[in-house]
Motif scaffolding. Structure first.
Motif, PDB file in Angstrom:
ATOM      1  N   SER A 132       0.839  -1.184   0.000  1.00 46.19           N
ATOM      2  CA  SER A 132       0.000   0.000   0.000  1.00 46.19           C
ATOM      3  C   SER A 132       0.880   1.241   0.000  1.00 46.19           C
ATOM      4  N   SER A 133       0.427   2.267  -0.701  1.00 47.54           N
ATOM      5  CA  SER A 133       1.124   3.549  -0.740  1.00 47.54           C
ATOM      6  C   SER A 133       0.158   4.652  -0.362  1.00 47.54           C
ATOM      7  N   PHE A 134       0.702   5.695   0.239  1.00 47.53           N
ATOM      8  CA  PHE A 134      -0.118   6.848   0.601  1.00 47.53           C
ATOM      9  C   PHE A 134       0.751   8.093   0.489  1.00 47.53           C
ATOM     10  N   THR A 135       0.173   9.148  -0.024  1.00 45.19           N
ATOM     11  CA  THR A 135       0.878  10.414  -0.180  1.00 45.19           C
ATOM     12  C   THR A 135       0.272  11.450   0.754  1.00 45.19           C
ATOM     13  N   SER A 136       1.141  12.186   1.432  1.00 48.45           N
ATOM     14  CA  SER A 136       0.693  13.220   2.347  1.00 48.45           C
ATOM     15  C   SER A 136       1.394  14.534   1.982  1.00 48.45           C
ATOM     16  N   SER A 137       0.662  15.602   2.019  1.00 45.89           N
ATOM     17  CA  SER A 137       1.218  16.915   1.680  1.00 45.89           C
ATOM     18  C   SER A 137       2.117  17.433   2.791  1.00 45.89           C
ATOM     19  N   ILE A 138       3.167  18.133   2.365  1.00 41.87           N
ATOM     20  CA  ILE A 138       4.050  18.808   3.307  1.00 41.87           C
ATOM     21  C   ILE A 138       3.610  20.276   3.314  1.00 41.87           C
ATOM     22  N   ASP A 139       3.541  20.849   4.490  1.00 40.58           N
ATOM     23  CA  ASP A 139       3.136  22.247   4.608  1.00 40.58           C
ATOM     24  C   ASP A 139       4.070  23.113   3.754  1.00 40.58           C
ATOM     25  N   SER A 140       3.485  23.835   2.815  1.00 37.58           N
ATOM     26  CA  SER A 140       4.275  24.626   1.857  1.00 37.58           C
ATOM     27  C   SER A 140       5.067  25.747   2.508  1.00 37.58           C
ATOM     28  N   TYR A 141       4.614  26.246   3.629  1.00 33.75           N
ATOM     29  CA  TYR A 141       5.264  27.393   4.263  1.00 33.75           C
ATOM     30  C   TYR A 141       6.022  27.022   5.528  1.00 33.75           C
ATOM     31  N   ARG A 142       6.235  25.747   5.712  1.00 29.27           N
ATOM     32  CA  ARG A 142       6.989  25.295   6.879  1.00 29.27           C
ATOM     33  C   ARG A 142       8.462  25.205   6.517  1.00 29.27           C
TER      34      ARG A 142
END
Length: 145
Positions: A132-142
């Motif tokens: 299984s794979s899952f993608t999570s966003s990284i905070d753009s302004y962090r």
């Protein structure tokens, strides 16, 4: 032929039908249970990938993201009671090299090889590879390290 004589000829027919049908029904029931347990194991791997990607996306650097993702995936698989004969957790950390303000993400892929006798029914031969794979966003302004 009277009705009474006709019933005398049918004696034992129900027992014979039951002897033939009950093992087939039990086999179908066992297969349903086995498929349900395989589905449950698949859900455990999905949960491990989702939690690993989320944990990785909360880190500030690629190295710590990879480490956090692997630790979380192993922990989730252990909590779910899934005994993998072989486990692979890879965390794509390329998103951490993106500039601040640009959209970025991290992806965790969890692969677990399990014996069917562990997740299906005792005595089932063979193994199954669950991925299984899952993608999570990284905070753009962090800030990233």
């Amino acid at each position: 032929m009277s009705i009474i004589e006709r019933f005398k000829d049918d004696r034992g027919a129900l027992s014979l039908e039951a002897m033939i049908l009950f093992p087939a029904l039990i086999l179908v029931l066992l297969l349903v249970v086995a498929f349900g347990r395989v589905g449950s194991a698949n859900n455990a791997v999905d949960t491990a990938a989702r939690n690993a990607a989320r944990a990785a996306s909360l880190e500030r650097s690629g190295g710590s993201a990879s480490s956090a993702g692997q630790q979380v995936a192993a922990s989730v698989l252990n909590q779910q009671g899934l005994q993998c004969t072989s486990t692979s957790v890879s965390v794509f950390t390329g998103g951490f090299s993106a500039q601040i303000g640009e959209p970025a993400s991290t992806t965790a892929t969890v692969t677990c090889v399990v014996r069917l006798s562990d997740i299906g029914l005792p005595g089932l031969p063979g193994s199954k590879t669950l991925t299984s794979s899952f993608t999570s966003s990284i905070d753009s302004y962090r800030q990233r390290g």
